[in-house]
Design an enzyme around this catalytic site. Structure first.
Site, mmCIF file in Angstrom:
data_model
loop_
_atom_site.group_PDB
_atom_site.id
_atom_site.type_symbol
_atom_site.label_atom_id
_atom_site.label_comp_id
_atom_site.label_asym_id
_atom_site.label_seq_id
_atom_site.Cartn_x
_atom_site.Cartn_y
_atom_site.Cartn_z
ATOM 1 N N LYS A 157 38.092 40.206 43.650
ATOM 2 C CA LYS A 157 37.155 40.135 42.531
ATOM 3 C C LYS A 157 37.452 38.944 41.606
ATOM 4 O O LYS A 157 36.514 38.294 41.121
ATOM 5 C CB LYS A 157 37.156 41.433 41.742
ATOM 6 C CG LYS A 157 38.445 41.765 41.015
ATOM 7 C CD LYS A 157 38.326 43.086 40.273
ATOM 8 C CE LYS A 157 39.627 43.450 39.587
ATOM 9 N NZ LYS A 157 40.001 42.520 38.508
ATOM 10 N N THR A 158 38.744 38.665 41.370
ATOM 11 C CA THR A 158 39.082 37.531 40.507
ATOM 12 C C THR A 158 38.631 36.226 41.148
ATOM 13 O O THR A 158 38.110 35.325 40.478
ATOM 14 C CB THR A 158 40.596 37.488 40.234
ATOM 15 O OG1 THR A 158 41.002 38.728 39.654
ATOM 16 C CG2 THR A 158 40.943 36.361 39.284
ATOM 17 N N GLU A 164 36.990 44.642 35.062
ATOM 18 C CA GLU A 164 37.475 46.022 34.914
ATOM 19 C C GLU A 164 36.518 46.858 34.063
ATOM 20 O O GLU A 164 36.924 47.592 33.154
ATOM 21 C CB GLU A 164 38.882 46.040 34.298
ATOM 22 C CG GLU A 164 39.920 45.231 35.043
ATOM 23 C CD GLU A 164 40.354 45.855 36.371
ATOM 24 O OE1 GLU A 164 39.769 46.870 36.758
ATOM 25 O OE2 GLU A 164 41.270 45.313 37.009
#
Length: 741
Positions: free
Chosen positions: A32-33, A220
């Site tokens: 995801k990053t 998040e």
């Protein structure tokens, strides 16, 4: 070759989807990053978006630093204009510019948990409220929960007008906020609440930031609470280019106010939202992922998804049930030692557990083996006593409005000013509606100070001296001057202990930080330095983790989120421990689902090997309790788990209680009925006074006394390590040490 060619199909879709609301469901280890940073690069390089029009929000400084570094590497020039920071840091930065519009000075102080507790004690003392009936920690928790929901003191009191206890908490909440305002201070929750208040009462300021941040990304997202949701919604309302990234299966912070429905209901709030699922895992082996999928699929409140990987099949998940928690810890540490002897680095191994209390026995066994380890507990550098002391001096020099800072240092180092004197100064300050420091400066006017008057006047003169010095000198020079005048460092040097030496090293590190600030800022000043450091009190435990440290890490599952290790040891896999007893008897299935998500997080931290362990018998709340194996072990499909060869297992999984059995036991007085597991009384001993014996916990010792109690023997033993202990023979299970000659 384009930088986007390295992304998989779903990642590219998420990167190229720049307009309108987007929900990126990113499972554990799915990159995801990487997707977020490539999306930032795409917005700037391909979509022509100015870097200063992009805001990326994370939950920890570590995550923000990592994202910023990756984005800078991809974008290059212009990346310094990106806003990539935590929720609290973002709001603090906004409030430093505009908080005067809602009645505060811009050089406000941010109170951490210890400051809040100190202030709450003062509030309750002034209100003559018994802290046994209303414990400070419980009241602060209730206030924090109210702020998470954006409830003011009046909102809270109105909602609970018919509830005496909560109505009283509402009155305390009101006074607490009043005292914060008088101190020109905010607590952590206020950073969000006051920013929302600023936006709601100043449409022009809101519109300025809406135009500034036309593209917003939130990492998040499953961990956001209501006030964070409102903050993001206000910012995104005008352009609606909101990309949220998260995984509902990793929502584990309900106890901190996280609202899982922010992510579950995203499409209801934004009907035109696009949903992209990232399900390809790059971290773990197939067996580990299949085990994780087998557990989490049992949750009902989740979005459908399934992790998969092109990685190797890998080893089966290992599980072993031991007789006691001591044998469990010994077994885990033995396996760690075994792996280390075969070349596995200590830093590639981690022991995870449900509660902090479980760490003690693992620590004991690691020490016995001489294995280096570190515990992640969530304590920031700026929370250490010596740093808080010196930072308080700097705060008082910069602004005397922070009463807590003044009270912290008024007798540090000790200068003979006691609590009674402090209370009299405080009473005078309240009576005259002035700050505590102003009252110090008026020491001659305060009645009943007696001989303490001269000490208070001397302290006030010292602060004035520091302020004069600060006008002509750098921050680092000021701190050095404060340390010399107060003798703070001399006291630590004279102490000469390992602890004092460690504190001296911390002070040296504070100097390093100040000098770095002075070297990197165009106009370094004390106010800006203090404002920047206030943000770092918000660090999670993992933000402070030492890099390049070859140690086994011990931490709770909550602290492990966001990390990964080649080898993970997950202990205490028992009903009543994990899931916890409170969740089991609550009757609320969502409590069990949160525990299951926590287990899922623990499993997916492992890259190569996962070791699960449990104890049949564990000391809990002062009693020896017999626990069945956790349902989460039972939920792992048989083909992905290796059950240790044990006479109690023999090819089948250990039995566990059904939910109906748990509910029946809920009606009984004791959490576990120990009469079902009576220890057989000892009628004869194979050792006598003077013999050497061994105890599973206390080690070796000499029997000093044996008293027959009819049904059992009471034995007194002088243990080599822990001294004399008295115990019943049936429970002690002492083993005679045979002569070596």
């Amino acid at each position: 070759m384009s930088i986007y060619d390295s992304l998989n199909k779903e990642q590219r879709e998420a990167v190229f989807c720049t307009e309108g609301p987007l929900l990126m469901l990113a499972g554990a280890g799915t990159g995801k990053t990487r997707s977020l940073t490539h999306r930032i690069a795409y917005l700037i390089e391909e979509a022509g978006v100015n870097p200063w029009n992009i805001l990326a929000i994370t939950f920890t400084n570590k995550a923000a630093d990592e994202m910023r570094e990756r984005a800078c590497n991809l974008v290059g020039a212009g990346s310094e204009n990106l806003w990539i920071s935590t929720f609290h840091a973002t709001c603090s930065r906004i409030l430093r510019r505009h908080i005067d519009l809602i009645g505060y000075d811009r050089n406000f102080t941010i109170y951490d948990a210890n400051d809040q507790k100190s202030l709450m004690k003062e509030v309750m003392k002034s209100m003559k409220i018994d802290n046994k009936q209303f414990p400070e920690k419980a009241v602060l928790s209730e206030i924090s929960a109210a702020k998470d929901e954006c409830k003011s003191p009046s909102d809270y009191k109105n909602e609970f007008a018919d509830d005496f206890r909560r109505k009283k908490i509402g009155e305390i909440y009101e006074q607490y906020q009043k005292r914060l305002r008088e101190n020109n201070a905010l607590d952590f929750d206020d950073l969000l609440v006051k920013t929302v208040e600023l936006f709601q009462t100043n449409p022009d300021i809101l519109e300025y930031y809406q135009d500034r941040f036309r593209y917003i990304m939130v990492d998040e997202y499953q961990d956001t609470n209501t006030v964070q949701f409102i903050f993001v919604s206000l910012l995104a309302r005008k352009y609606r280019n909101l990309c949220v990234v998260g995984d509902d299966d990793q929502s584990i912070y309900k106890f901190r106010g996280a609202n899982i429905y922010n992510i579950l209901n995203f499409e209801k709030i934004f009907p035109d939202a696009r949903v992209i699922r990232l399900e390809q895992n790059y971290r773990s082996t197939k067996n580990i992922l299949d085990a994780a999928n087998g557990v989490i699929v049992n949750n009902k409140g989740r979005k459908e998804k399934k992790l998969w990987t092109e990685n190797v099949q890998g080893e089966l998940v290992h599980f072993k049930q031991y007789d006691t928690e001591y044998e469990e810890a010994e077994g885990v540490v033995s396996r760690i030692n075994f792996l280390a002897m075969r070349g596995v680095a200590y830093e590639d191994m981690a022991i995870l557990y449900r509660t902090n209390a479980q760490s003690r026995i693992f620590e004991e066994k690691l020490k016995q083996r001489g294995i280096p380890y570190a515990i992640v507990r969530g304590i920031s550098f700026y929370d250490r006593k010596e740093i808080k002391d010196l930072m308080s001096y700097l705060k008082v020099v910069d602004s005397g409005m922070d009463d807590l800072a003044v009270k912290r240092i008024i007798n540090v180092p000790k200068r003979g000013i006691g609590q009674t004197t402090v209370d009299r100064i405080q009473a005078y300050a309240i009576q005259n509606q002035i700050s505590f420091l102003e009252a110090v400066f008026q020491a001659d006017c305060i009645p009943d100070l007696g001989r303490a008057t001269s000490k208070i006047k001397k302290f006030g003169e010292m602060i004035r001296n520091f302020r004069d010095y600060s006008m002509e000198n750098d921050i680092s020079e000021l701190l050095s001057y404060i340390i010399d005048v107060t003798g703070y460092k001399n006291d630590l040097e004279a102490e000469g202990t390992d602890e004092s030496r460690s504190r001296l090293e911390d002070i040296d590190e504070l100097f390093n930080d100040i000098i770095y600030f002075e070297d990197t800022q165009e106009d370094p000043n004390l106010t800006d330095f203090l404002a920047e450091k206030d943000m770092y009190t918000l660090n999670a435990g993992i933000d402070n983790l030492e890099q390049d440290s070859n140690k086994v890490l011990l931490m709770t599952l909550h602290n492990a989120k966001g990390l990964e290790f080649s080898n993970v040891f997950l202990g205490g896999m028992e009903e009543g421990v994990f899931p916890g007893y409170g969740a089991m008897i609550s009757g609320d299935e969502t409590e069990i689902e949160e525990e299951r998500r926590l287990c899922y997080v623990g499993i997916t931290r492992a890259k190569e090997r996962l070791f699960l362990s449990a104890a049949r018998r564990r000391m809990m709340r002062g009693q020896s309790q017999y626990n069945r194996v956790s349902r989460f072990v039972d939920e792992i499909p048989d083909e992905y788990i290796d059950m240790a060869k044990d006479s109690s297992l023999q090819g089948r999984k250990p039995e566990r209680e059904s939910f109906s059995q748990i509910n029946r036991r809920k009606q009984q007085d004791k959490p576990y009925q120990l009469d079902k597991f009576k220890v057989k009384p000892v009628t004869k001993l194979d050792y006598q006074v003077g013999d050497r014996v061994r105890h599973i916990k206390f080690g070796s010792g000499t029997v000093m006394e044996i008293v027959s109690g009819g049904r059992d023997f009471e034995v007194a033993v002088d243990f080599d390590r822990v001294g004399r202990k008295k115990m019943f023979a049936s429970f002690a299970k002492l083993k005679k040490i045979k002569d070596q000659f």
